[in-house]
Design a protein around this motif. Structure first.
Motif, PDB file in Angstrom:
ATOM      1  N   GLN A   1       0.862  -1.183   0.000  1.00 37.70           N
ATOM      2  CA  GLN A   1       0.000   0.000   0.000  1.00 37.70           C
ATOM      3  C   GLN A   1       0.900   1.234   0.000  1.00 37.70           C
ATOM      4  OE1 GLN A   1      -3.628  -0.281   0.659  1.00 37.70           O
ATOM      5  NE2 GLN A   1      -3.351  -2.489   0.409  1.00 37.70           N
ATOM      6  N   PHE A   2       0.629   2.158  -0.889  1.00 39.41           N
ATOM      7  CA  PHE A   2       1.529   3.314  -1.036  1.00 39.41           C
ATOM      8  C   PHE A   2       0.692   4.554  -1.278  1.00 39.41           C
ATOM      9  CE2 PHE A   2       4.666   5.966  -3.278  1.00 39.41           C
ATOM     10  CZ  PHE A   2       5.876   5.644  -2.670  1.00 39.41           C
ATOM     11  N   ASP A   3       0.928   5.567  -0.473  1.00 34.26           N
ATOM     12  CA  ASP A   3       0.268   6.864  -0.666  1.00 34.26           C
ATOM     13  C   ASP A   3       1.348   7.914  -0.812  1.00 34.26           C
ATOM     14  OD1 ASP A   3      -1.842   5.297   1.257  1.00 34.26           O
ATOM     15  OD2 ASP A   3      -2.866   6.733  -0.081  1.00 34.26           O
ATOM     16  N   VAL A   4       1.240   8.695  -1.871  1.00 39.95           N
ATOM     17  CA  VAL A   4       2.220   9.755  -2.071  1.00 39.95           C
ATOM     18  C   VAL A   4       1.505  11.098  -2.143  1.00 39.95           C
ATOM     19  CG1 VAL A   4       2.275   9.231  -4.567  1.00 39.95           C
ATOM     20  CG2 VAL A   4       4.045  10.683  -3.586  1.00 39.95           C
ATOM     21  N   TRP A   5       2.048  12.083  -1.421  1.00 38.51           N
ATOM     22  CA  TRP A   5       1.543  13.455  -1.477  1.00 38.51           C
ATOM     23  C   TRP A   5       2.568  14.302  -2.230  1.00 38.51           C
ATOM     24  CZ3 TRP A   5       0.408  10.121   2.344  1.00 38.51           C
ATOM     25  CH2 TRP A   5      -0.918  10.094   2.845  1.00 38.51           C
ATOM     26  N   SER A   6       2.093  15.034  -3.216  1.00 38.24           N
ATOM     27  CA  SER A   6       3.036  15.806  -4.025  1.00 38.24           C
ATOM     28  C   SER A   6       2.340  17.004  -4.664  1.00 38.24           C
ATOM     29  CB  SER A   6       3.612  14.903  -5.133  1.00 38.24           C
ATOM     30  OG  SER A   6       4.471  15.642  -5.975  1.00 38.24           O
ATOM     31  N   ASP A   7       3.121  18.024  -4.912  1.00 36.12           N
ATOM     32  CA  ASP A   7       2.673  19.119  -5.767  1.00 36.12           C
ATOM     33  C   ASP A   7       2.964  18.687  -7.211  1.00 36.12           C
ATOM     34  OD1 ASP A   7       1.890  21.615  -6.771  1.00 36.12           O
ATOM     35  OD2 ASP A   7       2.961  22.746  -5.238  1.00 36.12           O
ATOM     36  N   THR A   8       2.660  19.554  -8.164  1.00 40.30           N
ATOM     37  CA  THR A   8       2.937  19.231  -9.565  1.00 40.30           C
ATOM     38  C   THR A   8       4.446  19.112  -9.810  1.00 40.30           C
ATOM     39  OG1 THR A   8       2.560  19.948 -11.846  1.00 40.30           O
ATOM     40  CG2 THR A   8       2.977  21.665 -10.245  1.00 40.30           C
ATOM     41  N   HIS A   9       4.801  18.423 -10.891  1.00 37.13           N
ATOM     42  CA  HIS A   9       6.211  18.274 -11.239  1.00 37.13           C
ATOM     43  C   HIS A   9       6.566  18.909 -12.567  1.00 37.13           C
ATOM     44  CE1 HIS A   9       7.962  15.919  -7.949  1.00 37.13           C
ATOM     45  NE2 HIS A   9       6.692  15.622  -7.726  1.00 37.13           N
ATOM     46  N   SER A  10       5.695  19.713 -13.089  1.00 39.53           N
ATOM     47  CA  SER A  10       6.135  20.562 -14.187  1.00 39.53           C
ATOM     48  C   SER A  10       5.222  21.758 -14.326  1.00 39.53           C
ATOM     49  CB  SER A  10       6.164  19.823 -15.517  1.00 39.53           C
ATOM     50  OG  SER A  10       6.425  20.779 -16.542  1.00 39.53           O
ATOM     51  N   THR A  11       5.844  22.907 -14.346  1.00 32.99           N
ATOM     52  CA  THR A  11       5.138  24.132 -14.711  1.00 32.99           C
ATOM     53  C   THR A  11       5.930  24.802 -15.821  1.00 32.99           C
ATOM     54  OG1 THR A  11       6.295  25.391 -13.001  1.00 32.99           O
ATOM     55  CG2 THR A  11       4.163  24.461 -12.405  1.00 32.99           C
ATOM     56  N   ARG A  12       6.369  23.995 -16.784  1.00 37.71           N
ATOM     57  CA  ARG A  12       7.089  24.545 -17.940  1.00 37.71           C
ATOM     58  C   ARG A  12       6.153  25.499 -18.676  1.00 37.71           C
ATOM     59  NH1 ARG A  12      11.819  21.722 -18.653  1.00 37.71           N
ATOM     60  NH2 ARG A  12      11.873  19.596 -17.880  1.00 37.71           N
ATOM     61  N   PRO A  13       6.740  26.388 -19.513  1.00 36.10           N
ATOM     62  CA  PRO A  13       5.922  27.454 -20.107  1.00 36.10           C
ATOM     63  C   PRO A  13       4.616  26.965 -20.716  1.00 36.10           C
ATOM     64  CG  PRO A  13       8.220  27.771 -20.657  1.00 36.10           C
ATOM     65  CD  PRO A  13       8.145  26.467 -19.914  1.00 36.10           C
ATOM     66  N   GLY A  14       4.690  26.003 -21.656  1.00 36.37           N
ATOM     67  CA  GLY A  14       3.499  25.348 -22.177  1.00 36.37           C
ATOM     68  C   GLY A  14       2.401  26.275 -22.641  1.00 36.37           C
ATOM     69  N   GLY A  15       2.731  27.487 -23.075  1.00 28.95           N
ATOM     70  CA  GLY A  15       1.708  28.393 -23.574  1.00 28.95           C
ATOM     71  C   GLY A  15       1.063  29.237 -22.489  1.00 28.95           C
ATOM     72  N   ASP A  16       1.473  29.048 -21.251  1.00 29.58           N
ATOM     73  CA  ASP A  16       0.833  29.747 -20.143  1.00 29.58           C
ATOM     74  C   ASP A  16       1.804  30.791 -19.573  1.00 29.58           C
ATOM     75  OD1 ASP A  16      -0.358  30.558 -17.825  1.00 29.58           O
ATOM     76  OD2 ASP A  16      -0.773  28.534 -17.071  1.00 29.58           O
ATOM     77  N   PRO A  17       1.593  32.085 -19.876  1.00 28.20           N
ATOM     78  CA  PRO A  17       2.531  33.111 -19.392  1.00 28.20           C
ATOM     79  C   PRO A  17       2.629  33.150 -17.865  1.00 28.20           C
ATOM     80  CG  PRO A  17       0.963  34.048 -20.968  1.00 28.20           C
ATOM     81  CD  PRO A  17       0.488  32.669 -20.647  1.00 28.20           C
ATOM     82  N   GLY A  18       1.603  32.637 -17.199  1.00 27.31           N
ATOM     83  CA  GLY A  18       1.660  32.565 -15.734  1.00 27.31           C
ATOM     84  C   GLY A  18       2.735  31.618 -15.247  1.00 27.31           C
ATOM     85  N   ASN A  19       3.208  30.735 -16.143  1.00 25.10           N
ATOM     86  CA  ASN A  19       4.304  29.847 -15.773  1.00 25.10           C
ATOM     87  C   ASN A  19       5.663  30.536 -15.851  1.00 25.10           C
ATOM     88  OD1 ASN A  19       2.800  27.613 -15.111  1.00 25.10           O
ATOM     89  ND2 ASN A  19       2.952  26.668 -17.139  1.00 25.10           N
ATOM     90  N   LEU A  20       5.702  31.694 -16.473  1.00 28.01           N
ATOM     91  CA  LEU A  20       6.947  32.463 -16.521  1.00 28.01           C
ATOM     92  C   LEU A  20       6.905  33.475 -15.383  1.00 28.01           C
ATOM     93  CD1 LEU A  20       6.938  33.025 -20.377  1.00 28.01           C
ATOM     94  CD2 LEU A  20       8.504  31.530 -19.110  1.00 28.01           C
ATOM     95  N   LEU A  21       7.989  33.573 -14.648  1.00 29.41           N
ATOM     96  CA  LEU A  21       8.000  34.417 -13.454  1.00 29.41           C
ATOM     97  C   LEU A  21       7.495  35.832 -13.761  1.00 29.41           C
ATOM     98  CD1 LEU A  21       8.714  34.089 -10.516  1.00 29.41           C
ATOM     99  CD2 LEU A  21      11.094  34.597 -11.087  1.00 29.41           C
ATOM    100  N   ALA A  22       8.049  36.430 -14.827  1.00 28.36           N
ATOM    101  CA  ALA A  22       7.663  37.809 -15.157  1.00 28.36           C
ATOM    102  C   ALA A  22       6.166  37.906 -15.434  1.00 28.36           C
ATOM    103  CB  ALA A  22       8.455  38.303 -16.356  1.00 28.36           C
ATOM    104  N   GLY A  23       5.609  36.835 -15.984  1.00 27.62           N
ATOM    105  CA  GLY A  23       4.191  36.837 -16.330  1.00 27.62           C
ATOM    106  C   GLY A  23       3.284  37.065 -15.145  1.00 27.62           C
ATOM    107  N   ARG A  24       3.807  36.794 -13.960  1.00 27.35           N
ATOM    108  CA  ARG A  24       2.984  36.959 -12.758  1.00 27.35           C
ATOM    109  C   ARG A  24       3.117  38.344 -12.153  1.00 27.35           C
ATOM    110  NH1 ARG A  24       3.693  31.602  -9.263  1.00 27.35           N
ATOM    111  NH2 ARG A  24       4.326  30.181 -10.922  1.00 27.35           N
TER     112      ARG A  24
END
Lengths: 738, 158
Positions: free
Chosen positions: A467-490
């Motif tokens: 039995q295995f439970d893993v808690w994690s945040d996302t593992h990629s916020t590469r640009p992918g078309g989303d300017p919010g993924n770029l620091l300046a974009g925020r």
């Protein structure tokens, strides 16, 4: 830098669009409530389930870009230019690609010039990530080259009046009898525009000249001479230097800044750029930019940033965060036996590139050019369009190597910063070198993770249930078309909110043990954590394998079994057994003294790529431990370059040891406090163990990604060795804080 | 601070640069003289990336004012090779051992190793790791660097 490559449109195809959408659907499973999930996060190649290779006989990149001249061009001077949509990250991809082209064209790799990712020039291979550069890009080049050889022979045969079977190919020349011509002569100045529609006949294993040889990388001599190698080294006539002034914390906003004082007091200031809470300065000289940055810091007022959870231990904080659960596997909870359970924790870990991120930008009033060490020039371009309000055809992004990144560091962010600045100062090359504290304090870290494991050990000494439970945040916020993924974009005036959660499935990478287990349940719980995160070498595999292998060590002890024998008992795949046996053999005659311990770790990366096993020897010294020796073995299928593979394995083991012994991104309620190497120590020469790497060649098996394979097994092995040496199991990383 | 003329001797050549005398040597070498060997890594003298030899001693240049080294011979990575372009034994050993991944630390490693070998021509492993300990490498290429330094020492000995 060489800018003489012809501009070609190799970027898009309807096929890539189709695969793009298909993959996006896979990524979105289970998260339909989150906005933007229908759009891919760009990590499709990191998702083995979404790998388009599974539905085509051709390597996926080649299926998307089937024209041979997208990959290979014959130059008039006897050289061949090979195009890859991947980036050199220190993994030596250029030499591997030169080798496969050389092999299939029966031509020395010295004649090959490898052109790295550049929009409009190289195929769009999305990101250089997930250890698929060999599997996707090199394999595409290989089949394109083999097809090119067949076409060249046929054309030469026609010109010679001979049969293709009678034409020999040797080092860029085609010949029969006393007739011979170079590739360029046979083509008469044309390129090979045919498409590859089916896998080519590759050179037979027993005839191979270059694949499998330790061909030296050409770039290392340039490095030792101090030649221009990195994006940091680029110099242009009239280039100006920029620095960004960061807010005090993620949530802070700029309330007031006295620009006039800074412009009056500091010589050489070209412009202070303020766009919302994005604040930067451009100056004639680099030292002047630094002085102006300091003056701006002193003259800027920021709102109070939101508070980070500094008072609660991170492990507890994560457990208490709201999370969404996804079932990874569930084939039953049955299974009798002794119950063994433990919780494991990994804190936030940083990429920690030795050279902070850097980029150069130039806007001529019409087109924007960016020089970057981004892992994805096309996705970066597509994301910049919104930030700078230019259509993609007006943005050119050229890949130039930077300092090693080990995943998604500040590369895309600094490129976005410089894009904004270049737009403000047209017709000048603007160079932005991030400071150490920009990289340490603002890069997207590898997520903190928590793993609960519970196993049932049967009377026969085998595992009956897992039995295995893993808690994690996302593992990629590469640009992918989303300017919010770029620091300046925020932080710009029209700031973008994050609209997607990126590649969540990275959190359960390698969460299913590769061992044969009668029943298993694995659940992943996704939280939205306090720090900015993205892809770090191995994604979730590092922490998941640490937990699995620690538990395997513990279960072996409970079963009173040899740790290698215990693992073998649960492995059916002979290639898995072979790497384990290889390290066991390396370590078998090692003397283990008092206060010393030997431990093992194993995983098959992504459960579908390279097999890797590590043995570690540690010595306990009071409250501290020293890792004295690491033995690693890897099976990456057919080896292109054994020395490159060995280098990746050695480096991966050492870096993993650094992560697990030392590394933890620390923060107070305002922001990250690990802003330099003193507060984020990495492994130093005196602490580095002796490493030995064994590479197992499988010439008849496909080449597999290898660059991330050692991260989990090495941490697992060191943890188990520490348990042996000290009698205390490692549950929480890093070892030196717990 | 107003700009001044500063005389520098770098890789055997004399240069006059007109800069703010408080400018760290690193930026003068890279931006005024076009020498890419020394790299910006931390700006805090913590990582070794920006080292050069100042009068034979390995020194960080990221905080070293250019005015402080006016009369001292400076050698950068590019200055280690012979006039015929032949590599210094440490440079050659790094190539032979393929001791690099990203290579960003290679400058600090080679500069520090050259200084180490001039003080300790025949170091054992512990002397090498001790001598190199202030230089950071993030790719984990340390083991190869140790081998390269050992083999450079042997080559100089021979």
């Amino acid at each position: 830098m060489s800018d003489d490559a012809p501009k070609r449109d190799a970027s898009e195809s309807s096929l890539s669009r189709r695969i793009f959408l298909k993959s996006a659907g896979t990524v979105a499973v289970g998260f339909s409530l989150l906005p933007g999930c229908q759009r891919t996060d760009g990590e499709t190649e990191e998702d083995p389930d979404a790998d388009p290779a599974r539905s085509s006989d051709l390597p996926p990149s080649l299926a998307q870009h089937p024209r041979i001249d997208a990959w290979l061009q014959v130059l008039g001077d006897g050289r061949l230019r090979v195009y890859t949509g991947k980036m050199e990250l220190g993994q030596g991809i250029r030499v591997a690609i030169a080798q496969v082209a050389a092999e299939e064209l029966h031509t020395s790799p010295d004649r090959m010039e490898v052109h790295l990712a550049e929009t409009g020039v190289t195929p769009n291979e999305r990101y250089t990530s997930a250890s698929v550069s060999i599997e996707h890009s090199a394999t595409s080049v290989r089949h394109a080259s083999a097809t090119a050889r067949r076409i060249l022979k046929a054309q030469a045969a026609q010109q010679f009046g001979a049969s293709p079977d009678d034409v020999d190919v040797d080092d860029g020349t085609l010949s029969t009898g006393d007739q011979s011509a170079t590739f360029a002569e046979v083509l008469g100045g044309e390129q090979i525009t045919e498409t590859v529609t089916a896998p080519a006949d590759l050179r037979p294993t027993d005839e191979r000249e270059w694949v499998g040889e330790p061909v030296q990388r050409k770039d290392i001599e340039r490095m030792v001479r101090g030649d221009e190698v990195y994006v940091q080294d680029l110099q242009f006539e009239g280039m100006v230097h920029a620095r960004v002034v960061r807010p005090p914390g993620y949530g802070a906003s700029l309330e007031n800044v006295d620009v006039q004082t800074v412009q009056n007091e500091i010589d050489g200031v070209e412009q202070v750029v303020q766009n919302g809470s994005f604040l930067a300065v451009v100056a004639d000289g680099e030292h002047q930019a630094l002085q102006a940055q300091q003056a701006l810091r002193e003259n800027a007022q920021w709102s109070e940033p939101s508070s980070l959870p500094a008072d609660t231990p991170l492990e507890e904080h994560i457990r208490d965060l709201p999370s969404e659960t996804e079932s990874v596997v569930d084939d039953g909870s049955a299974g009798e036996g002794e119950r063994v359970s433990a919780s494991f924790f990994r804190p936030y870990v940083m990429h920690g590139s030795l050279g902070p991120s850097c980029a150069v930008g130039h806007y001529d009033g019409d087109r924007l050019r960016i020089w970057t060490h981004s892992q994805g020039v096309y996705p970066l371009r597509d994301t910049l369009t919104e930030l700078v309000d230019l259509p993609p055809e007006k943005i050119e992004v050229k890949g130039v190597p930077g300092s090693g990144c080990y995943g998604h560091n500040g590369a895309d962010d600094v490129a976005a910063d410089v894009a904004l600045l270049a737009m403000e100062i047209p017709n000048r090359h603007v160079r932005l070198q991030w400071e150490r504290e920009d990289e340490h304090g603002w890069e997207p870290y590898g997520s903190a993770m928590l793993m609960d494991v519970e196993a049932r050990l049967g009377d026969d000494g085998t595992i009956q249930n897992w039995q295995f439970d893993v808690w994690s945040d996302t593992h990629s916020t590469r640009p992918g078309g989303d300017p919010g993924n770029l620091l300046a974009g925020r932080y710009v005036e029209d700031a973008s909110e994050l609209t997607s959660r990126g590649y969540l499935a990275g959190g359960y990478r390698n969460s299913i043990p590769y061992y044969e287990l009668p029943s298993r349940r694995v659940d992943a719980h996704f939280f939205d954590g306090p720090l900015r995160v993205s892809a770090l070498r191995g994604l979730g595999a590092h922490a998941n394998v640490f937990a699995i292998e620690s538990m395997m060590g513990e279960l072996a002890d409970r079963a009173d079994a040899d740790p290698v024998a215990f693992r073998r008992r649960h492995l059916e795949d002979p290639r898995a057994v072979a790497v384990l046996d290889a390290v066991a053999e390396s370590a078998q005659n090692v003397t283990v003294g008092t206060d010393e311990g030997l431990g093992y770790g194993f995983a098959r990366y992504k459960n579908s790529a390279s097999y890797c096993a590590v043995a570690a020897k540690v010595q306990a010294q009071g409250d501290d431990v020293t890792v004295t020796h690491l033995w690693g073995a890897i099976d990456a299928g057919e080896i292109i370059n054994p020395d490159g593979l060995r280098n990746q394995l050695e480096g991966g083991m050492i870096q993993s040891t650094s992560w697990m012994l030392n590394e933890e991104v620390q923060f107070d309620e305002t922001h990250v406090t690990s802003r330099e190497w003193g507060s984020y120590p990495i492994l130093r020469f005196e602490e580095v163990p002796v490493v030995e790497a064994t590479v197992l060649d499988r010439p008849d098996e496909p080449s597999l990604g290898a660059g991330e394979a050692a991260q989990g097994p090495a941490t697992g092995a060191v943890g188990n060795a520490i348990a042996r040496a000290t009698g205390t199991r490692v549950r929480s990383l890093p070892v030196r804080s717990s | 601070m107003p700009q001044q003329q500063i005389q520098l001797t770098v890789n055997g050549d004399d240069h006059t640069v007109t800069v703010d005398p408080s400018t760290p040597l690193l930026y003068v070498l890279r931006n005024e003289l076009g020498l890419n060997g020394p790299k910006y890594g931390c700006g805090l003298q913590q990582c070794g990336s920006c080292r050069v030899l100042v009068d034979g001693e390995a020194r960080a240049t990221c905080q070293l004012p250019v005015s402080a080294v006016e009369d001292q011979p400076i050698t950068t990575l590019a200055g280690l090779s012979g006039e015929d372009g032949g590599l210094h034994p440490v440079q050659a050993a790094v190539v032979d051992e393929q001791a690099a991944q990203c290579g960003y630390c290679v400058n600090g490693v080679i500069i520090t190793a050259v200084a180490l070998l001039s003080d300790t021509p025949d170091p054992d492993r512990a002397e090498i790791t001790d001598g190199m300990n202030e230089v950071l490498c993030r790719c984990g290429t340390h083991a190869r660097f140790v081998r390269a330094i050992q083999s450079a020492a042997d080559a100089v000995d021979a």
